[in-house]
Scaffold this motif. Structure first.
Motif, PDB file in Angstrom:
ATOM      1  N   PHE A  28       0.841  -1.203   0.000  1.00 31.45           N
ATOM      2  CA  PHE A  28       0.000   0.000   0.000  1.00 31.45           C
ATOM      3  C   PHE A  28       0.878   1.256   0.000  1.00 31.45           C
ATOM      4  O   PHE A  28       0.695   2.157  -0.827  1.00 31.45           O
ATOM      5  CB  PHE A  28      -0.910  -0.031   1.233  1.00 31.45           C
ATOM      6  CG  PHE A  28      -1.974   1.039   1.265  1.00 31.45           C
ATOM      7  CD1 PHE A  28      -3.163   0.890   0.565  1.00 31.45           C
ATOM      8  CD2 PHE A  28      -1.784   2.201   2.006  1.00 31.45           C
ATOM      9  CE1 PHE A  28      -4.146   1.871   0.599  1.00 31.45           C
ATOM     10  CE2 PHE A  28      -2.765   3.188   2.045  1.00 31.45           C
ATOM     11  CZ  PHE A  28      -3.949   3.019   1.344  1.00 31.45           C
ATOM     12  N   GLN A 139     -12.360   1.537  -3.120  1.00 32.73           N
ATOM     13  CA  GLN A 139     -11.907   0.165  -3.376  1.00 32.73           C
ATOM     14  C   GLN A 139     -11.172   0.072  -4.707  1.00 32.73           C
ATOM     15  O   GLN A 139     -10.092  -0.504  -4.794  1.00 32.73           O
ATOM     16  CB  GLN A 139     -13.106  -0.803  -3.399  1.00 32.73           C
ATOM     17  CG  GLN A 139     -13.775  -1.026  -2.056  1.00 32.73           C
ATOM     18  CD  GLN A 139     -12.858  -1.717  -1.058  1.00 32.73           C
ATOM     19  OE1 GLN A 139     -12.282  -1.079  -0.186  1.00 32.73           O
ATOM     20  NE2 GLN A 139     -12.707  -3.020  -1.200  1.00 32.73           N
ATOM     21  N   ASN A 142      -7.859   1.658  -4.658  1.00 31.57           N
ATOM     22  CA  ASN A 142      -6.991   1.141  -3.604  1.00 31.57           C
ATOM     23  C   ASN A 142      -6.583   2.244  -2.626  1.00 31.57           C
ATOM     24  O   ASN A 142      -5.431   2.382  -2.252  1.00 31.57           O
ATOM     25  CB  ASN A 142      -5.746   0.489  -4.248  1.00 31.57           C
ATOM     26  CG  ASN A 142      -4.836  -0.165  -3.232  1.00 31.57           C
ATOM     27  OD1 ASN A 142      -5.313  -0.676  -2.215  1.00 31.57           O
ATOM     28  ND2 ASN A 142      -3.531  -0.128  -3.481  1.00 31.57           N
TER      29      ASN A 142
END
Lengths: 310, 310
Positions: A28, A139, A142
């Motif tokens: 991430f 979503q 991300n």
């Protein structure tokens, strides 16, 4: 006396699934670093302190997690990518707007000869559609990573891991530490193995929890913008305690709040100044959430911090 | 020493919304009494014990509430009306099958020029439809009453109120006491007013909680069938403790379970006998829940009890 934070890690083992969470955090942070994206770590909900190794009983901290969950949504609105480090089963972004049974009450079942389908009742679509749009966009892009903890020890391990990957983000990293972290814990060595017997009154030996703000600010993410929260029930000590925390830990901002007015009023305390944010009657009746105002103010000081003018 | 239960009620005030909950309970019990309907009270989830009057910290009992929530569904299947007295925000029937984010992931938004609609993705309909049908049927037939508690004191007040209205149901009433109730509490008189300071280690003075099984069995619902649960972490004391409870409180059945095997094995302990219920490997791989088997067994002994052959 507080045990040292290094001692805490050496005597409390990693949570299950820790390696997997580290991979998620690493990926991430790396993907958003490429885009020079700001990342906020929002911590949310209370940590538990087990009283027994085979945990039946534990001390918990009051926190539903509403402040963290609401703030996470507003940070998304402000363009941030969000690591949402939250207590398992606490309130989470998006779904916080409707509880479970309300969700079932919104559903309608249609049957015809060939097919069964389920849809949302038309009168609930207006409420749900904007939430769903934001959720799906986050979503797809991300933009939100969900990581959960239960115990104080889980939280310690995961928070340090977050810092490890946020370090590379530099000043673009914002730590928004809204979780209600235990001040006390029962050291592993003094914990009963089995459920405390229920026919006698147990002695509980508590120890002070080391303050992670010390290594966070000085070692782990020295270039990040760090915001902590202080919840009190006694108004007379709120400002002095918040100011004391700034002096002690040398981070940038403490947001102080009182247990019973925390939904409408907070105090921003920085080194040498403090100011109040309070919802007006009009804002309250229009359903404005204080987290919306808090986040706008935090983003504004974070911008100054990045520009070197804070 | 345990305080007496009467003293507990006289020193701990009624929860907010108590009168309203009493009205709901009264109407629910009266409407089902007319039809000679069996009613089960399922208690579920843990109670909290506040450490401060302005509660920031509390002691909690480990319990997600899965056993209670699953059992409530199986009692509905068996034709019972259900009072589901549960910890606020614990697992509840029907919605337990999917978490919040999964619910959002099931939704799909359709837009055309005139209209926005939201429906459940076809591949989730098969899972959701049977749950929704059962939920809606229970709602339409008024077969399930949801009442929630947070603190030990809330639970005490609401449990006594349930008994007051269940008394008239006689042997048709079943008490299935699966909640994880604190064994200790901090008496109101010894509780700190404000948040315990976080720079010193607090002394916590715990007192034993009075056992409500005493007045439940002897005074409040003397004709009801009462089942209690016993959770242990030490196998060697499970049966002896369960047998001890039957002898002491003179109710009909204790269901004993071990913390780490509670999802696959329980022991039914009655006066003078005990037998084990254990899921087979085949049942586990077929997704059979042990609550399904537990409830069938409990219903079978409840039937014998009503017929006077237990």
């Amino acid at each position: 006396m507080a045990s040292h934070w290094e001692e805490f890690y050496s005597t409390n083992p990693q949570p299950v699934n820790f390696e997997n969470n580290c991979t998620l955090l690493k990926n991430f942070c790396e993907s958003h670093k490429k885009n020079n994206q700001r990342i906020v770590l929002v911590t949310s909900g209370g940590t538990t302190v087990p009283l027994e190794h085979n945990t039946v009983r534990f001390v918990d901290n009051f926190s539903g997690g509403l402040r963290g969950a609401a703030s996470a949504e507003y940070f998304l609105d402000q363009g941030y990518s969000v690591i949402f480090l939250h207590r398992f089963n606490s309130i989470i972004p998006f779904t916080r707007h409707f509880n479970h049974l309300k969700m079932l009450d919104m559903l309608v079942l249609q049957k015809n000869e060939k097919n069964v389908s389920i849809s949302i009742k038309p009168d609930s679509v207006d409420m749900l559609a904007p939430i769903l749009v934001k959720y799906q966009r986050a979503q797809e892009d991300n933009k939100m990573l969900y990581i959960n903890f239960t115990t104080l020890s889980d939280y310690f391990w995961l928070l340090r891991a977050c810092c490890e990957y946020l370090k590379d983000i530099g000043a673009n990293a914002l730590l928004y530490l809204a979780a209600a972290v235990s001040d006390f814990f029962v050291p592993s060595s003094q914990m009963a193995t089995h459920k405390l017997p229920s026919d006698g009154v147990p002695e509980i030996h508590l120890q002070l929890v080391p303050k992670l703000l010390v290594p966070i600010v000085s070692l782990w993410v020295p270039h990040a913008f760090v915001v902590s929260f202080k919840l009190e029930t006694d108004e007379s000590v709120l400002i002095s305690k918040a100011t004391g925390a700034i002096k002690k830990y040398k981070h940038k901002l403490v947001i102080g709040n009182m247990l019973h007015t925390r939904r409408t009023r907070v105090v921003f305390v920085t080194e040498g100044s403090n100011y109040e944010i309070k919802l007006t009657e009009e804002q309250i009746s229009n359903g404005v959430e204080i987290e919306n105002i808090i986040v706008k103010n935090v983003v504004s000081v974070h911008t100054k911090f990045i520009e070197g003018t804070f």
